[in-house]
Design a protein around this motif. Structure first.
Motif: not given
Length: 308
Positions: A18-37
């Protein structure tokens, strides 16, 4: 910028793809399900992940506008009524792999592939064929339609079962769920690809199984709620059903002590019918993200009233 949270291991192939797709205007943050702040969740506009991982998080996602499921099924997210966000399912990607599963098993059973491969002596007798057989597919959506088209290429005649009996390409005829017994009459093969809704509970029961041809084969790769498993076992044990293949069970993983494992002519395949490639998820999300940022309607929206 659109705050998108992907529920996955940060070093996973899905996150990297997903990161390498370079989608426009996206702030992508990746977290394990139990670790999202909490602060990240509070600002999330879009969440991408498995429904059972998303359920505990939606209450804290105060700005959530869209959820993209990485599963075809979204049952865990349907429990509390219609939410203030849009929900899209992973669809239009499983037809080919499901066709491989269904036709692979039918060919293996008709041609006695497993019997021959396990035999310690030379076997005689004429093998049967799938050509000219009649298949009933319960569920005529994107997956069932592709299965029907592939089956037609093998000379299998297909009829479908859906909510209202609407006509669908690839099926000789479609029946409404209220007419399920007419649909089942004389079928050589019955394939379950139904979603999990209250309307699909126990569609496959003793009454329906009794309508099938005496040498019928049943395959369920949809949802387990559609089957009365006690009635199915009885049909196998009484010889009213030649074989059954179950990819989905009410409790998964199925306990090693469960008696289903020892039922003769019942094959259990541990929810492997339609593997999900990371590229499938990324392609579906990327297409919908482009729709989202441009204000177009999202594809594969879930209707909470219908449950799919």
């Amino acid at each position: 910028m659109h705050n998108v949270v992907l529920l996955a291991a940060p070093d996973s192939a899905l996150a990297q793809a997903l990161a390498v797709r370079n989608l426009p205007d996206i702030h992508l943050q990746v977290y394990a399900p139990a670790a999202v702040p909490e602060e990240v969740l509070a600002e999330a506009e879009v969440i991408v992940g498995a429904p059972d991982h998303i359920v505990p998080l939606v209450r804290g996602a105060q700005r959530l506008r869209w959820v993209q499921s990485t599963w075809a099924g979204v049952t865990p997210l349907l429990q509390n009524g219609e939410p203030p966000y849009q929900l899209t399912a992973l669809k239009a990607v499983f037809g080919d792999v499901m066709s491989e599963y269904v036709l692979g098993w039918l060919l293996a059973l008709e041609r006695r592939v497993l019997v021959h491969s396990r035999s310690k002596r030379w076997l005689t007798g004429r093998e049967s064929s799938v050509r000219g057989k009649r298949m009933g597919i319960m569920g005529t959506g994107s997956i069932g339609t592709v299965v029907a088209q592939r089956a037609n290429a093998f000379g299998i005649e297909c009829v479908g079962l859906n909510r209202d009996g609407r006509t669908v390409s690839g099926f000789e005829r479609c029946y409404a769920t209220s007419d399920r017994l007419s649909f089942a009459t004389g079928l050589d093969y019955l394939v379950g690809l139904m979603p999990h809704t209250p309307d699909t509970d126990a569609l496959v029961d003793a009454v329906l199984l009794a309508q099938l041809a005496p040498t019928a084969i049943f395959i369920n790769a949809g949802r387990a709620n559609a089957v009365s498993h006690g009635d199915l076992v009885s049909a196998l044990e009484d010889g009213r059903l030649r074989a059954a293949v179950l990819d989905v069970l009410p409790d998964e993983p199925l306990s090693s002590s469960d008696p289903l494992w020892s039922v003769e002519n019942l094959h259990i395949t541990s929810h492997t019918a339609a593997p999900t490639a990371d590229a499938m998820i990324v392609d579906v999300f990327a297409d919908n993200y482009q729709r989202y940022v441009s204000g177009q309607p999202l594809a594969h929206l879930v209707d909470f009233a219908r449950g799919y």
